[in-house]
Motif scaffolding. Structure first.
Motif, short mmCIF file in Angstrom:
data_model
loop_
_atom_site.label_atom_id
_atom_site.label_comp_id
_atom_site.label_asym_id
_atom_site.label_seq_id
_atom_site.Cartn_x
_atom_site.Cartn_y
_atom_site.Cartn_z
N TYR A 115 -2.55 -7.45 3.30
CA TYR A 115 -2.04 -6.43 2.37
C TYR A 115 -2.70 -6.68 1.03
CZ TYR A 115 1.53 -4.38 5.36
OH TYR A 115 2.18 -3.69 6.36
N ASP A 139 -2.63 -4.72 -1.42
CA ASP A 139 -1.66 -4.28 -2.42
C ASP A 139 -0.27 -4.73 -1.96
OD1 ASP A 139 -1.89 -2.64 -0.23
OD2 ASP A 139 -1.60 -0.77 -1.32
N LYS A 140 0.13 -5.92 -2.36
CA LYS A 140 1.38 -6.49 -1.87
C LYS A 140 2.61 -5.71 -2.34
CE LYS A 140 -0.04 -11.36 -1.55
NZ LYS A 140 0.26 -12.73 -2.03
N HIS A 185 2.58 -2.40 -4.63
CA HIS A 185 2.30 -0.97 -4.58
C HIS A 185 0.92 -0.77 -5.17
CE1 HIS A 185 2.54 3.37 -5.47
NE2 HIS A 185 3.47 3.41 -4.51
N ARG A 186 0.20 0.23 -4.65
CA ARG A 186 -1.17 0.42 -5.12
C ARG A 186 -1.23 0.79 -6.60
NH1 ARG A 186 -1.03 5.65 -2.16
NH2 ARG A 186 -1.44 7.34 -3.64
N GLN A 187 -0.13 1.34 -7.15
CA GLN A 187 -0.13 1.73 -8.56
C GLN A 187 0.32 0.58 -9.48
OE1 GLN A 187 -1.47 4.39 -9.29
NE2 GLN A 187 -1.31 5.76 -7.53
N ARG A 228 -2.11 -7.15 -6.76
CA ARG A 228 -3.04 -6.19 -6.16
C ARG A 228 -4.45 -6.74 -6.24
NH1 ARG A 228 -3.46 -0.75 -9.28
NH2 ARG A 228 -4.92 -2.00 -10.51
N ASP A 238 -8.39 -6.58 -6.36
CA ASP A 238 -9.44 -5.62 -6.69
C ASP A 238 -10.76 -6.29 -7.06
OD1 ASP A 238 -8.82 -6.58 -9.19
OD2 ASP A 238 -7.92 -4.71 -9.90
N HIS A 264 -4.14 -0.97 4.38
CA HIS A 264 -3.84 -2.07 3.45
C HIS A 264 -4.98 -3.08 3.33
CE1 HIS A 264 0.17 -0.90 2.29
NE2 HIS A 264 0.43 -0.60 3.55
N GLU A 290 -6.34 -0.07 0.45
CA GLU A 290 -5.28 0.37 -0.46
C GLU A 290 -4.37 1.30 0.32
OE1 GLU A 290 -5.89 1.73 -4.86
OE2 GLU A 290 -6.00 3.53 -3.62
N ASP A 291 -3.10 1.30 0.02
CA ASP A 291 -2.09 2.08 0.75
C ASP A 291 -2.51 3.54 0.88
OD1 ASP A 291 0.33 2.60 2.04
OD2 ASP A 291 1.35 3.09 0.15
#
Length: 526
Positions: free
Chosen positions: A187, A189-190, A192-194, A199, A201, A235, A238-239
């Motif tokens: 995952y 984005d553990k 949330h992607r926002q 996260r 990147d 994941h 990204e979600d």
């Protein structure tokens, strides 16, 4: 006694295996500051070195010092082990630029390092596997599942527990042949992607996700003793990833490139990699993420249902959505889309093996659909277009189903994950004037390995159970309708064992402790 070699920092992983070959993956030691190469050697079940098998393997710098070695000309249905490690190479000239191929030629014969390989800790450096039987309808058994949330803080051990139970199944009498992991092995984005917190990147952050996931004790023990096939879902990037994000946002393009580089390093490298740039079948080292393989004469097509998906998120035009990238068109006869390659594969397999099951691995669930997408009104249409499964891609679904119907392709079995709720669905086809067709297809979903919030999603009541009663039948063409019935929903953390015995597929879910969830379900094949 000093040892010139170091154990892998991650791995070894037993990858693509056949009746006469296997592919072993490793990541070089993190302690080595310079260039490293891998060293591997094959041993028989009694621990005897297989003559002339020792070899070097490249540990690609562009793949985070990961690499694979292929052992061929093996005996069917035979157990072997591989010892593997890495060797650090230093240069007295900091400006020297020696290519890997040239460097390997300068090294001593790999057999000279077998003694050093045998000094490495077995739990960190030895992979054990059994080759498959010769092709033929001799039955098949495998385990599959998806979605391993990493766990936060103290929950990391819980995320690893289920892999110990899976490992035990492979050590017991009548063990399965291989493991299939159908998406969300990490995952990125553990939260949330926002939300930037937790996260990934950057390359180092994506690599850390894989190192942590693949190095947990139970997972590492499992992967070094069982042939394992993997494919990505959202994941890993990204979600709810769609290709359009990369086209609209330069930061998303960089994110995609970073995520896919890490995916290729840690998952794709040890897969078959047998499709080339135009979809042509290659023996090895193709560049497509989708692939096919077979075990005991049963074929599998593993789809890349994530990186090529095109979805109209603005105008909600479902006909513009394509799950597997754009299909072929008459103006470009030399190019095929993934959906065209999949359909051609199905037709060739039906011709080759008849009604024997043909497995399509689709990380996104084929059926059942969500209840919010059922129906034909404008609200359902918008919900379909926002959906992350096949409901949002009717044109891709239609082309595939038309191939199944027109080619009379029996016993297609979809293997899916993603939705954190295991279930089984039977798919039927009905001609509007002549009645039900003799075709049968199935979808088996296994999810999740670990997901701590069952109350948040995966509710069985959020899915359509009977497409006829709930208005979710699908028009294959002007004459034929697809219907389905779904059952056997299970929200507990679980994995699924599949056994093919004669004309039946036996499906059994197990919880994180390896205890059977409910009774076995027997699916009768056509």
């Amino acid at each position: 006694m000093n040892n010139m070699l170091r154990s892998p920092s991650v791995g070894p992983i037993v990858g693509h295996t056949t009746s006469t070959s296997t592919r072993i993956w490793m990541r070089g030691s993190e302690e080595a500051p310079g260039r490293t190469v891998g060293v591997a050697a094959l041993y028989d079940a009694k621990g005897n070195y297989v003559a002339k098998s020792a070899c070097y393997l490249r540990l690609h710098r562009e793949y985070d010092r990961t690499g694979v070695v292929d052992f061929t000309k093996l005996k069917p249905n035979t157990t072997y082990s591989v010892r593997i490690g890495s060797l650090t190479l230093d240069s007295t000239d900091d400006m020297a630029n020696v290519e890997d191929e040239e460097l390997l030629k300068k090294l001593p014969k790999a057999e000279a390092l077998c003694g050093d390989l045998e000094l490495l800790i077995p739990e960190e450096s030895v992979a054990t596997f059994t080759t498959y039987q010769d092709a033929g309808e001799k039955g098949l058994s495998f385990i599959f599942g998806s979605c391993r949330y990493p766990g936060l803080l103290w929950a990391a051990k819980k995320a690893d527990r289920i892999f110990g139970s899976i490992h035990e199944k492979f050590q017991s009498k009548g063990a399965p042949q291989f493991l299939l992991m159908v998406g969300d092995q990490i995952y990125a984005d553990k939260i949330h992607r926002q939300i930037p917190l937790e996260r990934a990147d950057t390359p180092s952050e994506f690599h850390e996700r894989y190192v942590t996931a693949l190095s947990s004790p139970n997972m590492r023990a499992l992967l070094r003793s069982v042939p394992t096939y993997m494919i990505l879902d959202d994941h890993e990037i990204e979600d709810n990833w769609v290709k359009g994000r990369m086209d609209r946002d330069a930061d998303k393009r960089l994110l995609f490139q970073t995520a896919i580089s890490a995916y290729m390093s840690y998952q794709w490298l040890h897969c078959p990699r047998n499709y080339g740039p135009r979809g042509e079948v290659q023996d090895a080292d193709g560049d497509k993420l989708f692939y096919s393989f077979e075990c005991n004469g049963y074929p599998f097509f593993v789809m890349d249902s994530r990186t090529q998906r095109v979805r109209d998120d603005k105008d909600y035009v479902l006909e513009d959505n394509h799950l597997l990238g754009y299909p072929a068109k008459p103006s470009a006869p030399n190019y095929q889309g993934q959906i065209d390659i999949l359909c051609a594969w199905l037709l060739s397999q039906q011709k080759k093996i008849g009604d024997r099951p043909k497995f399509i691995v689709s990380p996104s669930i084929f059926v059942p659909n969500g209840v919010e997408t059922a129906g034909t009104d404008e609200r359902s249409r918008r919900k379909k277009c926002e959906d992350d499964s096949w409901a949002a891609f009717p044109e891709t679904r239609r082309q595939l189903l038309q191939t199944i119907v027109s080619g009379n392709i029996q016993n297609v079995v979809f293997l899916s994950g993603d939705v954190h709720c295991s279930n089984l669905a039977k798919i039927t086809f009905t001609h509007k004037t002549t009645g039900q067709l003799p075709l049968r297809a199935f979808c088996i979903t296994s999810s999740a390995f670990y997901w701590p919030w069952a109350f948040a999603d995966g509710d069985p009541l959020s899915f359509v159970h009977d497409s006829k009663l709930e208005g979710d039948d699908f028009d294959v063409n002007d004459d034929v309708i697809m219907s389905y019935k779904a059952y056997g929903f299970e929200q507990d953390d679980n994995f699924t064992r599949i056994d093919i015995v004669g004309k039946e597929i036996v499906v059994q879910n197990y919880d994180r402790n390896g205890k059977a969830l409910g009774s076995k379900t027997k699916v009768t094949l056509a």
